[in-house]
Structure formats: structure tokens, C-alpha cells
Design a protein around this motif. Structure first.
Motif, PDB file in Angstrom:
ATOM      1  N   LYS A 170      45.630  35.438  62.256  1.00  0.00           N
ATOM      2  CA  LYS A 170      44.981  34.615  63.282  1.00  0.00           C
ATOM      3  C   LYS A 170      45.542  34.934  64.658  1.00  0.00           C
ATOM      4  O   LYS A 170      44.794  35.103  65.629  1.00  0.00           O
ATOM      5  CB  LYS A 170      45.167  33.124  62.966  1.00  0.00           C
ATOM      6  CG  LYS A 170      44.485  32.195  63.971  1.00  0.00           C
ATOM      7  CD  LYS A 170      44.641  30.730  63.564  1.00  0.00           C
ATOM      8  CE  LYS A 170      46.009  30.195  63.881  1.00  0.00           C
ATOM      9  NZ  LYS A 170      46.117  28.732  63.669  1.00  0.00           N
ATOM     10  N   ASP A 171      46.856  35.041  64.757  1.00  0.00           N
ATOM     11  CA  ASP A 171      47.495  35.344  66.036  1.00  0.00           C
ATOM     12  C   ASP A 171      47.022  36.679  66.596  1.00  0.00           C
ATOM     13  O   ASP A 171      46.795  36.815  67.805  1.00  0.00           O
ATOM     14  CB  ASP A 171      49.014  35.369  65.870  1.00  0.00           C
ATOM     15  CG  ASP A 171      49.736  35.602  67.183  1.00  0.00           C
ATOM     16  OD1 ASP A 171      50.063  36.767  67.472  1.00  0.00           O
ATOM     17  OD2 ASP A 171      49.947  34.640  67.938  1.00  0.00           O
ATOM     18  N   VAL A 172      46.854  37.682  65.733  1.00  0.00           N
ATOM     19  CA  VAL A 172      46.441  39.004  66.194  1.00  0.00           C
ATOM     20  C   VAL A 172      44.983  39.008  66.639  1.00  0.00           C
ATOM     21  O   VAL A 172      44.665  39.409  67.767  1.00  0.00           O
ATOM     22  CB  VAL A 172      46.666  40.066  65.091  1.00  0.00           C
ATOM     23  CG1 VAL A 172      46.032  41.395  65.491  1.00  0.00           C
ATOM     24  CG2 VAL A 172      48.158  40.259  64.839  1.00  0.00           C
ATOM     25  N   ILE A 173      44.078  38.546  65.794  1.00  0.00           N
ATOM     26  CA  ILE A 173      42.662  38.730  66.136  1.00  0.00           C
ATOM     27  C   ILE A 173      42.127  37.682  67.110  1.00  0.00           C
ATOM     28  O   ILE A 173      41.073  37.876  67.703  1.00  0.00           O
ATOM     29  CB  ILE A 173      41.763  38.842  64.889  1.00  0.00           C
ATOM     30  CG1 ILE A 173      41.653  37.527  64.137  1.00  0.00           C
ATOM     31  CG2 ILE A 173      42.238  39.947  63.972  1.00  0.00           C
ATOM     32  CD1 ILE A 173      40.571  37.573  63.068  1.00  0.00           C
ATOM     33  N   MET A 174      42.878  36.597  67.314  1.00  0.00           N
ATOM     34  CA  MET A 174      42.476  35.650  68.356  1.00  0.00           C
ATOM     35  C   MET A 174      42.514  36.298  69.734  1.00  0.00           C
ATOM     36  O   MET A 174      41.881  35.806  70.675  1.00  0.00           O
ATOM     37  CB  MET A 174      43.386  34.417  68.346  1.00  0.00           C
ATOM     38  CG  MET A 174      42.954  33.320  67.390  1.00  0.00           C
ATOM     39  SD  MET A 174      44.034  31.869  67.451  1.00  0.00           S
ATOM     40  CE  MET A 174      43.704  31.252  69.092  1.00  0.00           C
ATOM     41  N   HIS A 175      43.248  37.397  69.860  1.00  0.00           N
ATOM     42  CA  HIS A 175      43.381  38.062  71.152  1.00  0.00           C
ATOM     43  C   HIS A 175      42.519  39.314  71.255  1.00  0.00           C
ATOM     44  O   HIS A 175      42.637  40.070  72.214  1.00  0.00           O
ATOM     45  CB  HIS A 175      44.858  38.364  71.418  1.00  0.00           C
ATOM     46  CG  HIS A 175      45.691  37.120  71.462  1.00  0.00           C
ATOM     47  ND1 HIS A 175      46.398  36.667  70.383  1.00  0.00           N
ATOM     48  CD2 HIS A 175      45.870  36.205  72.442  1.00  0.00           C
ATOM     49  CE1 HIS A 175      46.994  35.530  70.698  1.00  0.00           C
ATOM     50  NE2 HIS A 175      46.691  35.229  71.936  1.00  0.00           N
TER      51      HIS A 175
END
Length: 348
Positions: A170-175
């Protein structure tokens, strides 16, 4: 010293089963079995357990509320015991957001071999939780990539993870910006949970997130999640990349397997792919990431400091499968910087 474990569940039968499993391993010490949050609170204060197994659905105060309060007062590694339902999946994903380390389905009673397998898995998860680094809610970070300078169908991103991976992914693809290259994801999760997880990611991200069905053409701005109990593969179809689902046996102990997905990217995308291996227990993904790197792909591993469980990335680093080892906070921008530098398709 043995690992002190507290069992919290409103079912007397489940408490008995989990207690017997914990007591069957000499490296674990059962310090108590609580029927509700009030008793659990007293036992946490008295025994200071190293790991808690926590039921989500409890009377008076449910598991999520207990977890939220406890993680602020006495942060402790928690393995959630969940029902394999849509509501159970939603609650479990919320528990992972609140800081739970891992989750496990409630035991299916009455099948001897099934219970043996269950006992082995829960013991593994408890031991891993005891060694884990407690996560904190993801801080909102601004990516410098509001939109990529390039777009097209030539470049692909592959992401694999296990324990701790739901929050790390989630942390990676939220950006990722809405025109990021097509992304394929394999996260170790059971059926049903992947459906709920894909919907949750889709509600949070600029890219569109879908559970893979098989046969889809990979498109920029989309992320495709391997469904539980199916391997996800990328295949070449003329000028396009398409998804395929494989119902074969477990690979590297898992289905979906990160190795299967990474190997397909190595074979069909080569230097047009970027591989990313995040937090997780075991070795799945290490050999596949190595195959990608050998075919010219740029590969990333999450570093030990930011991993909840430094197992899968460690295995990859040990065999020189990673082009770069970075903190979770730096990975998304590094992926996009790499793709822009390589020219991900045609100029807008």
C-alpha cells in the motif's frame, strides 16, 4: 527464554485448541488465555506477553478496539485470528493497518492432518511475530511524480511480499501516479482476502487496482493482484503483455508464489520490467528476482530496518538479486525515477 504467548478469544473451544498448540512447542510459553478484552488487558499488564493471538469478533469490546488501544499503551506483536469471510477480511486488513503483525484463519476442527498443518503454521507465525519490528501507521508522503513524463505499455512493475506486505505494498503504490506502468502484485493471502485487499487499495490509490482474472491485457495506470490460491504470470501476446492464472502446486511453499510471477517477468519482459521484493517470511521471490536481474531488469529489495520481517528480501540480497536495497519510504520514487530514466514507453 521461551516466547511468552497470550491467547485472546471468546470461544472456549478455540482458546483450548490454540492453548494446546502453543504448549506443544517448548520454545513457547502460554501465559494465559483470555475470554474477552477486559481479562486480556489485565493479563497484558501482569504477564507482558511477547506475542498475542487475538480474535477479532469478541463481545463487549471487539478485537480491533482492543488492538488500537493496546498498540498505543503497550505495543505488542499480534497475530489476528480471523474468519475467512468478507467482513472478516475487512476487519483483518484494518487490524494490519493498526499494527498487527500477521493473521491466521480460525482453525477448522475435527480434521487431524488439517489441524497438524494449522498448528505448524500458527507456531511459525507466532515465532516470526516475536522477532518482528512493530510497524507504525504509514505517514502521508508526497511523491514528486504527480504524473510520469512517459507512458506506454512496454514497461512493467512486479511487486512481491508476504508478512507485513499488505501495508508495505500500500505504501509503495499509493505514490504511483495514475499513468504509472502496469503493475503486477503477488502477496501471500488466502482467497477472499485478496478480493477485499484489491478493493481497499483501489479506494486509496491513483492507479486502478483489480484482482487478476486471467487474460487481461496489462495497461498503464492499472495494478493487478494475484488472487488467493492462484499463481499470477505475465505472458507476451504479440506487442502486448497479458495475465495468466496458474492453478498448479505451491512453489517456494506458496500459492500465489512471488517466484512464479518474477520468473514469468524475467522470461517475457526481461529488461522492460522492474522487480520489487518487500517484507516477508521465508525465501519466496529471491530466486525469481535473481532471474529478473540476470535478464536485465532493475531490481529493488526493502532494507532490514524498514521490514516487519526481513526474510524474503534478506534471501534475495544474499544471492545478489537486488540492484538496490532501499528503505520502504524511498522505494516508490526510486522505481519511478528508474522507469523515467529508462524511458517507459513513448513521450507524452
Amino acid at each position: 527464554m521461551p516466547i511468552k504467548v497470550l491467547v485472546v478469544d471468546d470461544s472456549a473451544l478455540i482458546r483450548k485448541v490454540l492453548s494446546e498448540i502453543i504448549q506443544s512447542d517448548s520454545s513457547l510459553l502460554l501465559v494465559g488465555a483470555a475470554p474477552d478484552a477486559y481479562v486480556a488487558k489485565r493479563m497484558v499488564q501482569e504477564f507482558r506477553p511477547d506475542v498475542i493471538t487475538l480474535d477479532i469478533e469478541m463481545p463487549k469490546v471487539d478485537g480491533l478496539r482492543f488492538l488500537e488501544v493496546m498498540m498505543k499503551a503497550v505495543p505488542t506483536p499480534v497475530v489476528m485470528i480471523s474468519t475467512l469471510t468478507e467482513s472478516g477480511a475487512n476487519a483483518t486488513l484494518r487490524a494490519l493497518e493498526l499494527g498487527a503483525v500477521d493473521f491466521m484463519a480460525k482453525p477448522k476442527l475435527g480434521v487431524a492432518q488439517g489441524m497438524n498443518d494449522y498448528a505448524h503454521t500458527i507456531i511459525q507465525k507466532v515465532k516470526a511475530a516475536a522477532k518482528s519490528k512493530l510497524s507504525h501507521p504509514t505517514e502521508t508522503r508526497c511523491s514528486k511524480h504527480a504524473a510520469m513524463r512517459y507512458t506506454g505499455t512496454e514497461k512493467l512493475i512486479g511487486i512481491g511480499a508476504s508478512t507485513g506486505g499488505t501495508e508495505a505494498i500500500k505504501d509503495v503504490i499509493m505514490h504511483f501516479p495514475k499513468n504509472a506502468p502496469a503493475t503486477v502484485i503477488s502477496q501471500h493471502m488466502p482467497p477472499g482476502f485478496t478480493t477485499t485487499y484489491a478493493k481497499r487499495l483501489d479506494s486509496l490509490c491513483e492507479v486502478t487496482v483489480r484482482e487478476a482474472k486471467g487474460g487481461e491485457r496489462l495497461l498503464p495506470g492499472y495494478a493487478y493482484l494475484a488472487p488467493g490460491h492462484r499463481h499470477l504470470k505475465v505472458e507476451r501476446s504479440g506487442a502486448d503483455y497479458r495475465l495468466a492464472l496458474d492453478d498448479g502446486p505451491k512453489v517456494s511453499g506458496h500459492k500465489p508464489s512471488v517466484d512464479v510471477m518474477f520468473n514469468s517477468l524475467a522470461e517475457h519482459a526481461g529488461e522492460n520490467a522492474v522487480g520489487v521484493l518487500l517484507t516477508g517470511m521465508g525465501r519466496d521471490g529471491a530466486m525469481g528476482l535473481k532471474a529478473m536481474k540476470e535478464k536485465g531488469a532493475i531490481t529493488f529489495c526493502q532494507d532490514e530496518e524498514s521490514c516487519l520481517i526481513y526474510g524474503m528480501p534478506k534471501a534475495a540480497v544474499e544471492i545478489d538479486a537486488a540492484s538496490y536495497v532501499l528503505s520502504l519510504a524511498d522505494i516508490s520514487d526510486a522505481i519511478l525515477d528508474t522507469l523515467e530514466r529508462l524511458g517507459a514507453g513513448s513521450r507524452l
